[in-house]
Design a protein around this motif. Structure first.
Motif, PDB file in Angstrom:
ATOM      1  N   GLY A  91       0.567  -1.175   0.049  1.00 58.71           N
ATOM      2  CA  GLY A  91      -0.220  -0.001   0.027  1.00 58.71           C
ATOM      3  C   GLY A  91       0.804   1.438   0.079  1.00 58.71           C
ATOM      4  N   GLY A  92       1.754   1.418   0.815  1.00 49.64           N
ATOM      5  CA  GLY A  92       2.893   2.342   0.928  1.00 49.64           C
ATOM      6  C   GLY A  92       3.696   2.612  -0.662  1.00 49.64           C
ATOM      7  N   ILE A  93       4.064   1.420  -1.130  1.00 52.53           N
ATOM      8  CA  ILE A  93       4.654   1.769  -2.462  1.00 52.53           C
ATOM      9  C   ILE A  93       3.836   2.097  -3.438  1.00 52.53           C
ATOM     10  CG2 ILE A  93       5.820   0.390  -4.356  1.00 52.53           C
ATOM     11  CD1 ILE A  93       6.986  -1.552  -2.076  1.00 52.53           C
ATOM     12  N   ILE A  94       2.535   1.525  -3.702  1.00 48.78           N
ATOM     13  CA  ILE A  94       1.487   2.065  -4.468  1.00 48.78           C
ATOM     14  C   ILE A  94       1.322   3.671  -4.371  1.00 48.78           C
ATOM     15  CG2 ILE A  94      -0.819   1.763  -5.384  1.00 48.78           C
ATOM     16  CD1 ILE A  94      -0.291  -1.238  -4.814  1.00 48.78           C
ATOM     17  N   SER A  95       1.276   3.943  -3.136  1.00 46.67           N
ATOM     18  CA  SER A  95       0.850   5.314  -2.709  1.00 46.67           C
ATOM     19  C   SER A  95       1.646   6.202  -3.178  1.00 46.67           C
ATOM     20  CB  SER A  95       0.624   5.473  -1.050  1.00 46.67           C
ATOM     21  OG  SER A  95       0.271   6.702  -0.975  1.00 46.67           O
ATOM     22  N   VAL A  96       2.957   6.281  -2.976  1.00 47.46           N
ATOM     23  CA  VAL A  96       4.173   6.961  -3.489  1.00 47.46           C
ATOM     24  C   VAL A  96       4.292   6.746  -5.083  1.00 47.46           C
ATOM     25  CG1 VAL A  96       5.228   6.731  -1.227  1.00 47.46           C
ATOM     26  CG2 VAL A  96       5.894   5.345  -2.875  1.00 47.46           C
ATOM     27  N   MET A  97       3.981   5.807  -5.565  1.00 54.05           N
ATOM     28  CA  MET A  97       4.001   5.751  -7.338  1.00 54.05           C
ATOM     29  C   MET A  97       2.990   6.490  -7.875  1.00 54.05           C
ATOM     30  SD  MET A  97       5.180   1.563  -7.614  1.00 54.05           S
ATOM     31  CE  MET A  97       5.097   1.930  -9.352  1.00 54.05           C
ATOM     32  N   LYS A  98       1.608   6.306  -7.466  1.00 56.50           N
ATOM     33  CA  LYS A  98       0.593   6.591  -8.116  1.00 56.50           C
ATOM     34  C   LYS A  98       0.152   8.321  -7.771  1.00 56.50           C
ATOM     35  CE  LYS A  98       0.102   2.850 -10.261  1.00 56.50           C
ATOM     36  NZ  LYS A  98       0.359   2.786 -11.523  1.00 56.50           N
ATOM     37  N   GLY A  99      -0.174   9.031  -8.866  1.00 54.79           N
ATOM     38  CA  GLY A  99      -0.653  10.288  -8.442  1.00 54.79           C
ATOM     39  C   GLY A  99      -0.916  10.986  -9.848  1.00 54.79           C
ATOM     40  N   SER A 100      -1.082  12.305  -9.945  1.00 54.45           N
ATOM     41  CA  SER A 100      -1.167  13.094 -11.221  1.00 54.45           C
ATOM     42  C   SER A 100       0.344  13.010 -12.001  1.00 54.45           C
ATOM     43  CB  SER A 100      -1.374  14.331 -10.789  1.00 54.45           C
ATOM     44  OG  SER A 100      -0.476  15.125 -10.106  1.00 54.45           O
TER      45      SER A 100
END
Length: 342
Positions: free
Chosen positions: A37-46
């Motif tokens: 969850g942490g890895i995906i959170s820092v990877m994804k975004g605008s």
């Protein structure tokens, strides 16, 4: 070879190594989910940041826009989401044991509302003293918990009285929050996101504010795992085993209030984490609080980080507060539990 007395007793079977290994394996899986969850959170975004670029930043090999986004926006927000998930999940798990109510949750029974009212008073009336929000929110949360306990007590505690008292207290404090926002409407903009529970603009100062409460509250919760197990046996049996029931409830309520208040002071009234996560962990790992507490903490971190990632990417460029996602998940789950328990 003679069998021992314990082996002869019907219905008694000591915990097997297989059961312990299964629980430890589940804890490892929850830890992997929290990390994922942490890895995906820092990877994804605008702006998408590849995993290779993230690893390069941590190795000190990358500079530029991606490093600024990662270190100043994504990473602190992700850490805040994980810490908030841990705090609310542990608070919910503790409350469900000490109040003997599977529907107990700091948001539903009004503890978060007590913390919220106290916090919003500081936010609107004393904005220059923002460092006071967490200790004042703790006082509000503890006061709400004690009020609920007093209102629900009548020759003992019954689960349905806890819920009814909690709903009444939550409505009362919610009315106070609404009144504050009306009287100080010129200052209310900063409190709107806080009201629904959001992680927007959360950064390193919020991480620094949260982690000591998470560390202290988590440590005290783990130390109290044995007492929580005894409380599940019922008050009479717990007293027979030498446990001071009311004193234990008071101290553990303080721990739960501290965890909930620290989370509320940073992200606002984020609901249902303390309801969904402990139940999900209990279904998978059992009711032994030695395993349930760490499982709830890890799963709480995973749930909030995944939910926040979805909230800020699913409807881009519009960013939803994570509290909306948790309400969509939590409300049906609460109704299901309510029908099951009643």
């Amino acid at each position: 070879m003679k069998k021992t007395t314990e082996q002869k007793l019907p219905g008694r079977r000591p915990e097997t190594d297989c059961s312990s290994k299964r629980r430890i394996s589940l804890l490892v899986i929850f830890a992997v989910l929290a990390c994922l969850g942490g890895i995906i959170s820092v990877m994804k975004g605008s702006v998408a940041i590849p995993l290779e670029e993230i690893l390069a930043v941590f190795r000190g090999e990358s500079i530029g826009t991606h490093q600024q986004i990662l270190m100043n926006i994504r990473l602190p927000r992700t850490l805040v989401a994980a810490l908030v998930g841990i705090n609310l999940a542990l608070s919910g798990a503790i409350l469900q044991a000490i109040m003997k109510n599977p529907l107990a949750d700091p948001h539903i029974i009004g503890i978060s509302s007590g913390a919220g009212l106290a916090g919003i008073v500081v936010m609107l009336l004393l904005p220059e003293y923002s460092w006071l929000i967490t200790p004042v929110a703790f006082v509000g949360a503890m006061g709400a918990a004690m009020l609920i306990y007093i209102l629900a007590w009548k020759n003992g505690i019954r689960p349905i009285r806890i819920i009814l008292a909690g709903v009444a207290v939550s409505a009362f404090f919610g009315a106070g929050i609404s009144a504050m926002m009306i009287f100080y409407s010129d200052r209310v903009h900063s409190a709107l996101m806080w009201m629904v529970g959001g992680l927007s603009a959360r950064s390193w100062p919020h991480v620094e504010l949260l982690w000591p409460y998470t560390l202290a509250g988590g440590f005290l919760a783990i130390l109290a795992a044995r007492h929580l197990n005894i409380l599940q046996l019922g008050d009479e049996l717990a007293r027979g085993l030498g446990l001071s029931v009311e004193k234990t409830r008071l101290l553990l309520t303080a721990v739960a209030a501290l965890l909930a208040a620290s989370a509320v002071s940073v992200v606002g009234l984020l609901g249902f984490v303390g309801l969904i996560v402990p139940h999900a962990a209990r279904l998978l790992i059992g009711s032994d609080y030695r395993y349930l507490l760490p499982a709830s903490a890890l799963l709480g971190a995973a749930v909030v980080t995944f939910s926040d990632t979805f909230a800020r990417t699913a409807f881009a460029p519009v960013e939803l507060p994570v509290g909306i996602i948790m309400a969509v998940l939590g409300a049906p789950f609460f109704l299901f539990l309510l029908r099951k328990e009643l």
